[in-house]
Design a protein around this motif. Structure first.
Motif, PDB file in Angstrom:
ATOM      1  N   ASN A 177       9.121  -2.034 -15.285  1.00 38.72           N
ATOM      2  CA  ASN A 177       9.482  -0.667 -15.680  1.00 38.72           C
ATOM      3  C   ASN A 177       8.312   0.284 -15.452  1.00 38.72           C
ATOM      4  O   ASN A 177       8.484   1.383 -14.925  1.00 38.72           O
ATOM      5  N   LEU A 178       7.112  -0.133 -15.857  1.00 44.98           N
ATOM      6  CA  LEU A 178       5.930   0.719 -15.722  1.00 44.98           C
ATOM      7  C   LEU A 178       5.556   0.921 -14.256  1.00 44.98           C
ATOM      8  O   LEU A 178       5.167   2.015 -13.846  1.00 44.98           O
ATOM      9  N   ARG A 179       5.685  -0.137 -13.464  1.00 44.46           N
ATOM     10  CA  ARG A 179       5.392  -0.006 -12.029  1.00 44.46           C
ATOM     11  C   ARG A 179       6.391   0.925 -11.369  1.00 44.46           C
ATOM     12  O   ARG A 179       6.014   1.831 -10.592  1.00 44.46           O
ATOM     13  N   ALA A 180       7.675   0.737 -11.661  1.00 42.72           N
ATOM     14  CA  ALA A 180       8.704   1.573 -11.037  1.00 42.72           C
ATOM     15  C   ALA A 180       8.536   3.036 -11.436  1.00 42.72           C
ATOM     16  O   ALA A 180       8.733   3.947 -10.621  1.00 42.72           O
ATOM     17  N   ASN A 181       8.178   3.262 -12.693  1.00 40.63           N
ATOM     18  CA  ASN A 181       7.951   4.639 -13.118  1.00 40.63           C
ATOM     19  C   ASN A 181       6.761   5.245 -12.381  1.00 40.63           C
ATOM     20  O   ASN A 181       6.813   6.400 -11.949  1.00 40.63           O
ATOM     21  N   ALA A 182       5.682   4.483 -12.242  1.00 37.86           N
ATOM     22  CA  ALA A 182       4.501   4.986 -11.534  1.00 37.86           C
ATOM     23  C   ALA A 182       4.843   5.356 -10.102  1.00 37.86           C
ATOM     24  O   ALA A 182       4.433   6.415  -9.602  1.00 37.86           O
ATOM     25  N   GLY A 298      10.114  18.631 -16.365  1.00 42.12           N
ATOM     26  CA  GLY A 298      10.536  17.242 -16.251  1.00 42.12           C
ATOM     27  C   GLY A 298      11.379  16.822 -17.436  1.00 42.12           C
ATOM     28  O   GLY A 298      11.299  17.414 -18.515  1.00 42.12           O
ATOM     29  N   PHE A 299      12.179  15.821 -17.226  1.00 44.85           N
ATOM     30  CA  PHE A 299      12.954  15.234 -18.314  1.00 44.85           C
ATOM     31  C   PHE A 299      12.802  13.730 -18.267  1.00 44.85           C
ATOM     32  O   PHE A 299      12.923  13.095 -17.215  1.00 44.85           O
ATOM     33  N   GLY A 300      12.499  13.160 -19.421  1.00 37.53           N
ATOM     34  CA  GLY A 300      12.402  11.720 -19.516  1.00 37.53           C
ATOM     35  C   GLY A 300      12.635  11.271 -20.943  1.00 37.53           C
ATOM     36  O   GLY A 300      12.875  12.084 -21.831  1.00 37.53           O
ATOM     37  N   MET A 301      12.559   9.984 -21.158  1.00 33.07           N
ATOM     38  CA  MET A 301      12.739   9.432 -22.491  1.00 33.07           C
ATOM     39  C   MET A 301      12.040   8.090 -22.578  1.00 33.07           C
ATOM     40  O   MET A 301      11.762   7.443 -21.556  1.00 33.07           O
ATOM     41  N   THR A 302      11.750   7.692 -23.799  1.00 35.75           N
ATOM     42  CA  THR A 302      11.024   6.441 -24.012  1.00 35.75           C
ATOM     43  C   THR A 302      11.670   5.294 -23.254  1.00 35.75           C
ATOM     44  O   THR A 302      10.985   4.486 -22.612  1.00 35.75           O
ATOM     45  N   GLU A 303      12.977   5.223 -23.308  1.00 30.11           N
ATOM     46  CA  GLU A 303      13.696   4.097 -22.711  1.00 30.11           C
ATOM     47  C   GLU A 303      13.628   4.064 -21.189  1.00 30.11           C
ATOM     48  O   GLU A 303      14.039   3.068 -20.577  1.00 30.11           O
ATOM     49  N   CYS A 304      13.120   5.124 -20.584  1.00 28.54           N
ATOM     50  CA  CYS A 304      13.024   5.179 -19.119  1.00 28.54           C
ATOM     51  C   CYS A 304      11.583   5.228 -18.636  1.00 28.54           C
ATOM     52  O   CYS A 304      11.327   5.544 -17.482  1.00 28.54           O
ATOM     53  N   ALA A 305      10.668   4.985 -19.488  1.00 29.62           N
ATOM     54  CA  ALA A 305       9.243   4.745 -19.191  1.00 29.62           C
ATOM     55  C   ALA A 305       8.412   5.869 -18.555  1.00 29.62           C
ATOM     56  O   ALA A 305       7.389   5.548 -17.973  1.00 29.62           O
TER      57      ALA A 305
END
Length: 499
Positions: A177-182, A298-305
């Motif tokens: 998840n963290l890699r994909a978000n980066a 930007g829009f994000g949330m905890t569940e999407c890293a």
């Protein structure tokens, strides 16, 4: 694929002498960072018995030490949980007990963390305090490189949601998840290894890690870390370090706007200003536009890293109010209550599917299954898409009002009221009504020196919205209650109405 523990090792190999972090008068190279994470990982394993899957918690300020704890646990396959430093002792105790944390890092400034250890259900075996104890721990450690044992699908971080509606839940965020978000962030914002960012958001918030801190480590950029938010310190850091990227939530931008002598700061190094975490009021967007600095929402949330969507600079005026379009590699849908896709222009719940979407809620299999029904993560956000795919959020699903049988979205009302130049911030919640079931109530905070009557706000709203959407009551407050990440706590506002 390897876990994020390898990032420190790879960066030491590729960018060893490059400055990775700056905090105050001190700086760390990537080689120093890797050495310190190896030392800490060896101590965690050999002295404290930390093994794969163990939970390591921290109540510490944003700092290089916080990142060292994250990467050391990642190398061991353990799980890191940064806890909100603003929580009271019973709230910290709830997280520690729910998590089953075995090791806790603390800081002398947060005495409530120590008090939490005496609460029922907390079974922390070891406590390490930042400062002399932490420094001595690293000085006495074996510096031998640690071979990471994590799998990409292992949980790297459990980040507790803000808890605005009740007890927080632990979102299990994997190494993948963290890699994909980066990767998504680097691609979306065109980040470069020469970029510099000032990290002002707290690291116990996913925005403080996922934007931009971890992506910058991934690509080899420089992080200037603020232990806490101070608008003058942020401006000073932007100028001194020639920062190119800056993320602040709207309340932070408002604090920056209020700094005396703001026009004297040279912010020309900024290639992008980003606002996220909450909808930006018109005053913030106007300030950023006047500054001449390209900016995005930007829009994000905890569940999407945390990344989901971004409104790029060229659209911020044309598509004002939109959260933009999903980042590369992120799929979204808008659906009705039966999970059927809704037509363009129709409100539906936002669903997300991508490699950065979390693995589920810690120790909550039923809630996880419900959130992922049909293979898509149900965000609980209600939104609408236009023909070009730009998304606009209208409310949280649970925050929607039903008045006289009509669905009313608080965000729609808030956007209108925020146009009034006297208003600094606004939040709308539903209040029980004998005839209509619910009715909108607006909580409003004014700019210093401004004055308004409730009738003025009601009349302004009525000119722009249907009568059933017009607030029947205006509550003036000095400031809206927010979480440490700048999100408005609507539950606290509803409780105020009941009180």
């Amino acid at each position: 694929m390897r876990g994020i523990g390898d990032w420190a090792t790879d960066r030491a190999r590729l960018s060893g002498d490059k400055v990775a972090f700056v905090s105050g008068a001190r700086s760390w190279t990537y080689r120093e960072f890797d050495d310190r994470t190896n030392r800490l990982a060896n101590q965690l394993r050999d002295r404290f018995g930390v093994r794969r899957g163990d939970r390591v918690a921290a109540v510490v300020p944003s700092s290089v030490e916080c990142l060292e704890i994250l990467f050391a646990t990642a190398k061991l396959g353990a799980i890191f949980t940064p806890i909100n430093v603003r929580l009271a002792a019973p709230e910290i105790a709830y997280v520690l007990a729910d998590l089953g944390a075995e090791l806790l890092f603390t800081h002398p400034a947060f005495a409530q963390a120590g008090a939490a250890l005496n609460e029922p259900g907390v079974h922390v075996r070891e406590v390490v305090s930042l400062g002399d104890q932490y420094d001595e721990l690293l000085a006495a450690a074996d510096p031998a490189p640690v071979q990471p044992v994590s799998d990409r699908h292992d949980v790297a971080v459990i980040m507790y949601t803000s808890g605005t509606t009740g007890h927080p839940k632990g979102a299990m965020i994997t190494h993948e998840n963290l890699r994909a978000n980066a990767v998504a962030v680097v691609s979306a914002f065109g980040l470069r290894s020469c970029d510099v960012t000032v990290t002002a958001l707290p690291m116990f918030h996913i925005g403080g890690l996922g934007l931009y801190t971890l992506p910058f480590i991934y690509l080899g950029g420089r992080n200037v870390i603020m232990p806490s938010f101070d608008p003058v310190a942020v401006l000073d850091a932007v100028v001194a370090e020639r920062a190119t990227q800056l993320l602040l939530v709207p309340t932070m931008w408002q604090a920056v706007m209020a700094v005396p002598g703001l026009e004297g700061y040279d912010l020309s190094s900024l290639d992008c200003a980003l606002t996220s975490g909450a909808p930006a009021p018109a005053s913030v967007l106007e300030f950023l536009a006047r500054s001449g600095i390209p900016f995005r929402e930007g829009f994000g949330m905890t569940e999407c890293a945390p990344s989901v969507a971004v409104l790029d600079s060229e659209y911020v005026r044309e598509k004002a109010g939109s959260i933009g379009r999903p980042l590369f590699g992120i799929e979204t849908r808008l659906v009705d209550d039966l999970d059927r896709d809704v037509p363009v222009g129709t409100v539906g719940e936002l669903l997300v599917r991508a490699d950065n979407v979390f693995a589920g809620y810690w120790m909550r299999p039923e809630e996880t299954a419900h959130a992922f029904r049909g293979g898509w993560f149900h965000t609980g956000d209600m939104g609408v898409a236009d023909a070009e795919g730009f998304l606009t959020l209208v409310d949280r699903k649970k925050d929607m009002l039903i008045t006289g049988g009509e669905n009313v979205y608080s965000r729609e009302i808030e956007v209108v009221i925020a146009r009034m130049p006297e208003i600094r911030e606004v939040a709308v919640v539903g209040a029980a009504h004998e005839k209509w079931g619910e009715t909108p109530v607006a909580f409003v905070a004014l700019h210093d020196g401004s004055s308004l009557a409730a009738e003025d706000v009601i009349a302004f709203t009525r000119r722009h919205l249907a009568g059933f959407k017009t607030p029947t009551r205006i509550e003036f407050v000095d400031a809206l209650p927010t979480t440490a990440t700048g999100k408005i706590q609507k539950k606290a506002l509803r409780d105020r109405l009941l009180g």
